[in-house]
Design an enzyme around this catalytic site. Structure first.
Site, PDB file in Angstrom:
ATOM      1  CG  HIS A 136       7.579  35.282  56.307  1.00 41.49           C
ATOM      2  ND1 HIS A 136       8.606  34.361  56.287  1.00 41.49           N
ATOM      3  CD2 HIS A 136       8.065  36.383  55.692  1.00 41.49           C
ATOM      4  CE1 HIS A 136       9.664  34.890  55.700  1.00 41.49           C
ATOM      5  NE2 HIS A 136       9.368  36.102  55.320  1.00 41.49           N
ATOM      6  CB  ALA A 137       4.449  31.305  60.769  1.00 38.44           C
TER       7      ALA A 137
END
Length: 479
Positions: A136-137
């Site tokens: 998700h980064a």
């Protein structure tokens, strides 16, 4: 080297053994007509021959003096990122979703670019699956789906010429309008920008906060505060095990309900989720007296970017205190309309500050667990736009696109769905221990849409509209 924004860095800092923070997607494909028996093997060999990766697939995490950066890795190792698997016999959806539950629970190795893809064969109906996960980064849900769609084409022959997903170059498109402003400066720069804008631009934030608090104090049912959600069975610490379930619904069915109620398809989806969660909690003798609250991510992208996170959040109750399906849908519609008016009234930097001030009390409760009666949110429900036409990947027709999202401590259930041209694909992910028998939510979602259809003027009492059946890790359920 490219420094990470604060929100992207937060996804790395919050990651723990029990809560990997990558997002994923399960795609189901029908091979071309007349495909040989070893089609999946030939496809895997062709993909495995790829020798390079492009952004964001070549970005490796490095840290300098406590600051996270992305650097472009030159030593691309295809064996670390691409895996070819076969399901155990008999190759039902039950076995496939059980496999996805296991591989989604595993962390990505930070020594390499943070993504992995699995080509899965052996389904009894001859289809193949592609499961991909990416941290998700690196991307939010909208960007992740765009990455997938950029590797597909409406023409099956042209799709054969598209490189492997990690090798297909991505381009930013032109600007487009969204109903909320883009918090492109979701970092310290946003606060600096707000300071430069002066008092005149700070005033709308406090005015909006004052209006929200006044509405909450006066009992406006459409206003949801940052510490209003009742603590439920979903608001516990989680384990590292996961359970994934998937189901599809006809877009036409949902739009027919939305039209009858002068609502949006998203309003209908939220009402379906509210009904399903109400029945699930009643079954477990755990339904709170006050309605559950959902965090509904709203994409704030104004371009076709395929990396980073650009998301605002709306809080809405799910009407779980209401037994009547029509009243529940109208209540949710009122709450979402209230949220839209609030979001549209603020600029990008104003929205960032408003959200921080509104959600701060609930966020403290969420991450510390100090408040035992109230929390910020019970469940996350995301609706991601997908393709609006039939698509093909490597000559194979896309027949299902199921999101596999994240759960964290004290938010043990996530419901994400993707709208395609003729269907809406639901993906439910939960902690296996905290949310037992998660697959029953699929049965209740089907019951929810049938109950709403029964309220329509032309509804036929004897009508039973069941979706085709697939099998999950726990047995036969509607898809």
């Amino acid at each position: 080297m490219k420094p990470l924004s604060l929100i992207d860095s937060a996804f790395l800092m919050l990651e723990q053994r029990q809560q990997p923070l990558h997002v994923g997607a399960l795609c189901l494909f029908a091979p071309p007509e007349g495909a040989p028996e070893d089609f999946a093997y030939q496809l895997a060999e062709r993909l495995r021959s790829s020798g390079q990766a492009v952004p964001p697939f070549n970005r490796r995490l490095i840290t300098r003096a406590g600051v996270n950066f992305w650097e472009e890795a030159e030593d691309f190792d295809i064996a670390q990122h691409f895996v070819h698997l076969a399901l155990p016999k008999p190759g039902r959806m039950r076995e496939l979703l059980a496999m996805i539950s296991r591989v989604h629970a595993a962390h990505l190795d930070r020594a390499y670019p943070l993504w992995r893809m699995y080509l899965i064969e052996g389904l009894e109906d001859g289809r193949i699956a592609l499961y991909s996960k990416i941290h998700h980064a690196l991307v939010d849900g909208v960007a992740g789906i765009r990455l997938l769609m950029k590797t597909m084409d409406a023409d099956p022959e042209r799709s054969l010429a598209i490189p492997a997903p990690w090798e297909a170059y991505t381009k930013r498109g032109g600007k487009r309008s969204l109903p909320v402003p883009s918090p492109a400066l979701r970092s310290v720069d946003a606060l600096r920008s707000l300071a430069r804008e002066g008092v005149a631009n700070v005033a709308p934030i406090f005015r909006r906060l004052a209006e929200t608090r006044r509405d909450y104090r006066d009992g406006n049912p459409d206003c949801v505060g940052g510490l209003q959600a009742p603590v439920s069975m979903f608001n516990q610490r989680i384990t590292g095990s996961r359970r994934f379930a998937a189901q599809s619904y006809s877009t036409a069915r949902i739009k027919a309900i939305a039209t009858a109620f002068d609502a949006t398809s998203n309003d209908v989806v939220l009402a379906m989720c509210g009904s399903a969660l109400r029945k699930y909690l009643l079954e477990n003798e755990a339904l709170p007296a006050d309605p559950l609250v959902a965090a509904v991510p709203v994409s704030t992208r104004k371009d076709d970017g395929t990396s980073g996170n650009e998301v605002a959040f709306a809080l809405t109750h799910l009407g779980t205190h209401l037994a009547d399906p029509a009243k529940r849908l109208r209540a949710i519609k009122g709450c979402m309309d209230y949220n839209k008016r609030a979001l549209r009234s603020l600029s990008a930097t104003q929205l960032l500050t408003y959200e921080g001030m509104l959600f701060a009390p609930g966020a403290v409760s969420l991450f510390t667990g100090l408040q035992r009666q109230r929390t910020i949110v019970n469940v996350v429900i995301s609706h991601v736009p997908g393709p609006r036409e039939d698509l093909y990947w490597q000559g194979c027709r896309l027949e299902g696109l199921y999101p596999v999202s994240v759960v964290i401590h004290r938010i043990a259930l996530n419901i994400t769905l993707i709208s395609r041209n003729e269907s809406i694909d639901f993906g439910l992910i939960g902690c296996r221990k905290t949310v037992p028998h998660l697959q029953r939510l699929l049965e209740y979602l089907e019951e929810a849409i049938e109950e709403l259809e029964a309220t329509l003027p032309d509804a036929k009492p004897a009508r039973k509209r069941r979706a085709r059946t697939v099998e999950t890790a726990e047995g036969s359920l509607a898809e």
